[in-house]
Design a protein around this motif. Structure first.
Motif, mmCIF file in Angstrom:
data_model
loop_
_atom_site.group_PDB
_atom_site.id
_atom_site.type_symbol
_atom_site.label_atom_id
_atom_site.label_comp_id
_atom_site.label_asym_id
_atom_site.label_seq_id
_atom_site.Cartn_x
_atom_site.Cartn_y
_atom_site.Cartn_z
ATOM 1 N N LEU A 316 -35.531 16.040 19.587
ATOM 2 C CA LEU A 316 -36.094 15.805 18.253
ATOM 3 C C LEU A 316 -37.475 15.163 18.398
ATOM 4 C CD1 LEU A 316 -32.980 14.607 16.220
ATOM 5 C CD2 LEU A 316 -33.781 16.923 16.703
ATOM 6 N N SER A 317 -38.506 15.899 17.992
ATOM 7 C CA SER A 317 -39.879 15.458 18.258
ATOM 8 C C SER A 317 -40.677 15.170 17.005
ATOM 9 C CB SER A 317 -40.614 16.524 19.074
ATOM 10 O OG SER A 317 -40.709 17.743 18.346
ATOM 11 N N LEU A 330 -37.434 18.220 13.612
ATOM 12 C CA LEU A 330 -37.829 19.388 14.396
ATOM 13 C C LEU A 330 -37.492 19.159 15.858
ATOM 14 C CD1 LEU A 330 -39.531 22.090 14.670
ATOM 15 C CD2 LEU A 330 -41.507 20.595 15.056
ATOM 16 N N SER A 331 -36.823 20.138 16.483
ATOM 17 C CA SER A 331 -36.556 20.045 17.921
ATOM 18 C C SER A 331 -37.604 20.839 18.684
ATOM 19 C CB SER A 331 -35.160 20.590 18.244
ATOM 20 O OG SER A 331 -35.135 22.005 18.168
ATOM 21 N N ASP A 332 -37.981 20.358 19.872
ATOM 22 C CA ASP A 332 -38.988 21.043 20.686
ATOM 23 C C ASP A 332 -38.355 21.756 21.870
ATOM 24 O OD1 ASP A 332 -38.263 18.998 22.352
ATOM 25 O OD2 ASP A 332 -40.254 18.114 22.528
ATOM 26 N N THR A 333 -37.096 22.173 21.702
ATOM 27 C CA THR A 333 -36.397 22.882 22.764
ATOM 28 C C THR A 333 -36.885 24.326 22.857
ATOM 29 O OG1 THR A 333 -34.638 23.427 21.200
ATOM 30 C CG2 THR A 333 -34.353 21.434 22.518
ATOM 31 N N ALA A 334 -36.381 25.067 23.855
ATOM 32 C CA ALA A 334 -36.789 26.460 24.034
ATOM 33 C C ALA A 334 -36.468 27.302 22.810
ATOM 34 C CB ALA A 334 -36.104 27.036 25.273
ATOM 35 N N SER A 335 -35.420 26.933 22.085
ATOM 36 C CA SER A 335 -35.077 27.595 20.826
ATOM 37 C C SER A 335 -35.291 26.575 19.709
ATOM 38 C CB SER A 335 -33.623 28.074 20.837
ATOM 39 O OG SER A 335 -33.408 29.009 21.869
ATOM 40 N N PRO A 336 -36.532 26.447 19.203
ATOM 41 C CA PRO A 336 -36.844 25.383 18.236
ATOM 42 C C PRO A 336 -36.051 25.512 16.949
ATOM 43 C CG PRO A 336 -38.619 27.002 18.331
ATOM 44 C CD PRO A 336 -37.682 27.340 19.448
ATOM 45 N N ARG A 337 -35.582 24.371 16.443
ATOM 46 C CA ARG A 337 -34.770 24.349 15.233
ATOM 47 C C ARG A 337 -35.267 23.286 14.269
ATOM 48 N NH1 ARG A 337 -29.777 26.769 14.921
ATOM 49 N NH2 ARG A 337 -29.098 27.847 16.828
ATOM 50 N N SER A 356 -28.951 23.454 9.716
ATOM 51 C CA SER A 356 -29.946 23.731 10.752
ATOM 52 C C SER A 356 -30.445 25.158 10.593
ATOM 53 C CB SER A 356 -29.375 23.526 12.153
ATOM 54 O OG SER A 356 -28.502 24.569 12.515
ATOM 55 N N THR A 357 -31.696 25.369 10.989
ATOM 56 C CA THR A 357 -32.334 26.683 10.890
ATOM 57 C C THR A 357 -33.113 26.952 12.165
ATOM 58 O OG1 THR A 357 -32.608 26.386 8.497
ATOM 59 C CG2 THR A 357 -33.883 28.140 9.543
ATOM 60 N N LEU A 358 -32.881 28.095 12.785
ATOM 61 C CA LEU A 358 -33.604 28.488 13.978
ATOM 62 C C LEU A 358 -34.953 29.080 13.581
ATOM 63 C CD1 LEU A 358 -33.419 28.907 17.107
ATOM 64 C CD2 LEU A 358 -32.602 31.225 16.600
ATOM 65 N N LEU A 359 -36.050 28.567 14.174
ATOM 66 C CA LEU A 359 -37.373 29.130 13.902
ATOM 67 C C LEU A 359 -37.520 30.461 14.634
ATOM 68 C CD1 LEU A 359 -39.746 26.025 14.069
ATOM 69 C CD2 LEU A 359 -38.614 27.036 12.090
ATOM 70 N N ARG A 360 -38.089 31.469 13.909
ATOM 71 C CA ARG A 360 -38.213 32.806 14.457
ATOM 72 C C ARG A 360 -39.596 33.378 14.190
ATOM 73 N NH1 ARG A 360 -33.051 34.965 15.401
ATOM 74 N NH2 ARG A 360 -31.329 33.728 14.514
ATOM 75 N N ARG A 361 -39.916 34.432 14.918
ATOM 76 C CA ARG A 361 -41.135 35.180 14.660
ATOM 77 C C ARG A 361 -41.007 35.938 13.341
ATOM 78 N NH1 ARG A 361 -39.796 36.484 20.092
ATOM 79 N NH2 ARG A 361 -41.145 35.466 21.640
ATOM 80 N N LYS A 362 -42.100 36.593 12.919
ATOM 81 C CA LYS A 362 -42.080 37.336 11.652
ATOM 82 C C LYS A 362 -41.022 38.430 11.647
ATOM 83 C CE LYS A 362 -46.746 36.774 9.781
ATOM 84 N NZ LYS A 362 -47.993 37.484 9.367
ATOM 85 N N ASP A 373 -43.969 25.906 21.621
ATOM 86 C CA ASP A 373 -43.490 24.568 21.994
ATOM 87 C C ASP A 373 -43.734 23.645 20.810
ATOM 88 O OD1 ASP A 373 -42.726 22.216 23.150
ATOM 89 O OD2 ASP A 373 -44.357 22.123 24.602
ATOM 90 N N ALA A 374 -42.772 23.615 19.881
ATOM 91 C CA ALA A 374 -42.927 22.890 18.620
ATOM 92 C C ALA A 374 -42.944 21.393 18.864
ATOM 93 C CB ALA A 374 -41.791 23.248 17.671
#
Length: 620
Positions: A316-317, A330-337, A356-362, A373-374
């Motif tokens: 958590l960053s 916001l998490s800064d892991t390889a799969s940002p959430r 929770s929500t996984l951040l994704r490309r368009k 790297d969020a």
């Protein structure tokens, strides 16, 4: 071992290099040597006899430096002191080198590896206590070698312990101020030894000396020393206290020994009344004052090493408000959430994950961890969208909170791109964000200086990039501001206060063997010049940098029963990276102050903690 070290069974070697042919001269080093000799041989302080003090001025060759150390090591049976002052540098592998008069910067073959000095002590010393003091740039790098258990002497050698004291952190240059007789660190060290500590005990311990030197240098804004104690010899009598007096009363709160930086992220004020009881995260005690303007309300480790819907919660960053007592993390892991949190329960900070929500490309595909790297986030439109800063690239993007999908991105000035495309440092670029309450200005701070911006006496001159735009619309780069961190610290986050041009800045640091440092400042960017056209900030005038006032050092808050898996100056500390400023408190002793949330990033490590903090602050 509880008595003063026996000077007749001890030895000291003081090496000082001040005359250089290819590097800047250090005339203060000569005075360093003379003052150390005066205090160590003074019978009222310690009384080291003639023949057991070895002064080594400007050694020309490695053997000229190492041989006196071996001689002193073989001589000492009680205490061995080894001191070095001069230029220091680190090579491409991060190894520390001690220079000689003919040395050239970063030319390894012209200098002496610190490891040679360390091995000379380890192989030849039979002393019960070993004290190594380094006054050179990047001297904190030596902490790593001393902490290696494989480097310790065999138990049969009868070694009680070793104490390493360095003038600066591993990534910080030491300081020799113009117009002063000694270097900054040794000047304070010898002053404390010579004058003693008023109202102290009969004998000074190394810990007491270190603490007094640290606070003196900190107050002057100078590089802060580091220490490492193996065998707890720092607690034993070291020299006589010339200012002996009755012992002082117990302190009201724990005083930290390492400065640090907390990460601050933006939070617009939410007009919801909050009532807060002064309870800690585990109910073992109460919070209390951290400074005149700040109180700790409590902490919680509820989120540490937990899972949500089968996925581990870590990294958590950043924090940002979503209305009422809800926050986004916001998490800064390889799969940002993104995690939606309920931040308040039963009158103390007990965060609960609501969603929770996984951040994704368009196109809906997941990020790889290499291309995103969020690190920082702010909320828009009541939390329906977020702006996220990534260190990869770097980039600034808008995401829809409901779906987690990328909406759009904003331009990044070429110079801020990661080398070789720009002057940014990998994994040390966009780290902090703040959005003005009216949405007109977006502030983005970099963690470490651009290449070329250099260092200012161990402090990092970094840039805060201001974007101009409107809520929900496009943002374009507008201005750049100069910001100067504390010694050895990095800019971790920014928080909008609601006052135009005024932010909270979170600085953090870490030192091996010392732990984390977390400090929050009130910062004004008003009337500052635009430094976008400046090639370097290394020589920029002081008035070009943001004006700041320290609000609190987290190390000086009450520990409130906190526990830490690693050594910390205060067990309350951890790797704080996110912050959010909330509404004003309406009841209690802190009525009228603002609520401030902090969160630490555990980096998915067993030695770090995901910790949630609540403080009451007066940022005005």
């Amino acid at each position: 071992m509880n008595a003063l070290p026996d000077p007749k069974r001890s030895a000291a070697v003081v090496v000082g290099v001040g005359e250089y042919t290819r590097m800047p001269e250090l005339p203060a080093v000569k005075e360093n040597r003379e003052r150390l000799k005066a205090v160590l041989t003074d019978p009222e302080i310690w009384g080291l006899p003639e023949g057991r003090f070895h002064e080594v001025p400007d050694p020309m060759h490695a053997a000229d430096l190492i041989d006196p150390v071996i001689e002193a090591a073989q001589q000492a049976r009680d205490t061995l002191i080894v001191y070095y002052a001069g230029h220091g540098f680190i090579d491409h592998k991060g190894e520390l080198f001690l220079t000689l008069p003919e040395s050239r910067n970063r030319r390894r073959h012209t200098a002496v590896p610190y490891d040679w000095l360390r091995q000379a002590i380890l192989e030849h010393s039979g002393a019960e206590r070993r004290v190594v003091i380094l006054d050179c740039c990047y001297s904190g790098r030596a902490l790593e070698g001393m902490s290696d258990p494989a480097a310790e002497l065999p138990a049969a050698a009868g070694i009680n312990g070793s104490y390493l004291l360095t003038s600066a952190a591993e990534n910080v240059q030491a300081l020799s101020p113009r117009g002063e007789d000694c270097t900054a660190f040794t000047g304070e060290l010898t002053r404390v030894l010579r004058e003693g500590i008023p109202d102290g005990e009969e004998f000074l311990t190394l810990d007491a000396v270190y603490g007094r030197v640290l606070h003196a240098l900190r107050d002057k804004g100078r590089p802060e020393p580091q220490e490492q104690d193996r065998g707890q010899i720092g607690r034993l009598p070291f020299v006589r206290n010339r200012a002996e007096g009755p012992p002082p009363p117990p302190p009201r709160r724990r005083q930290g020994t390492v400065l640090g930086v907390a990460t601050a992220t933006l939070l617009a004020a939410v007009a919801v009344p909050v009532t807060w009881k002064l309870t800690t995260g585990d109910d073992r005690g109460y919070g209390g004052p951290c400074s005149e303007r700040v109180s700790l309300l409590g902490f919680s480790d509820r989120l540490d090493k937990t899972e949500y819907h089968g996925e581990p919660v870590s990294g958590l960053s950043s924090l940002a408000p979503r209305g009422g007592s809800r926050l986004l993390a916001l998490s800064d892991t390889a799969s940002p959430r993104l995690y939606e949190l309920s931040a308040k329960a039963r009158g103390k900070p007990e965060p609960h994950i609501l969603d929770s929500t996984l951040l994704r490309r368009k196109d809906g595909t997941a990020y790889s961890g290499e291309d995103f790297d969020a690190e920082a986030m702010v909320t828009e439109d009541g939390g329906r969208t977020v702006l996220v800063a990534s260190e990869s690239g770097p980039s600034i993007s808008r995401f829809d909170v409901g779906s987690g999908r990328l909406v759009t991105g904003f331009p990044v000035p070429e110079r801020f791109r990661i080398a070789p495309d720009g002057d940014g440092q990998r994994s040390e670029s966009f780290e902090s964000m703040a959005l003005s309450p009216d949405g007109r200005y977006l502030y983005v701070g970099i963690e470490s200086p651009l290449s070329g911006d250099g260092s200012r006496q161990g402090r990092a001159p970094v840039r805060i990039l201001r974007y101009k735009g409107k809520p929900g619309g496009d943002y374009v780069p507008d201005r750049q501001f100069a910001y100067l961190t504390g010694s050895g610290l990095r800019l971790a986050d920014l928080v909008a206060t609601g006052e135009d041009g005024v932010l909270l800045a979170l600085e953090r640091g870490y030192a091996e063997g010392q732990g984390n440092a977390v400090r929050m400042h009130r910062v004004s960017l008003r009337d500052l010049p635009d430094v976008a056209g400046e090639e370097s900030l290394a020589e920029a005038p002081q008035e070009a940098f943001a004006r700041k006032r320290t609000l609190f050092d987290l190390a000086e808050c009450p520990d409130s029963g906190a526990r830490s898996p690693q050594k910390q100056s205060n067990p309350l500390l951890d790797n704080v990276e996110g912050a959010a400023l909330g509404p004003r408190l309406t009841e209690g002793d802190d009525k009228g102050r603002r609520l401030l949330y902090l969160v630490s990033d555990d980096n998915d490590s067993a030695m770090q903690v995901t910790r949630f903090y609540a403080l009451a602050v007066d940022p005005d």
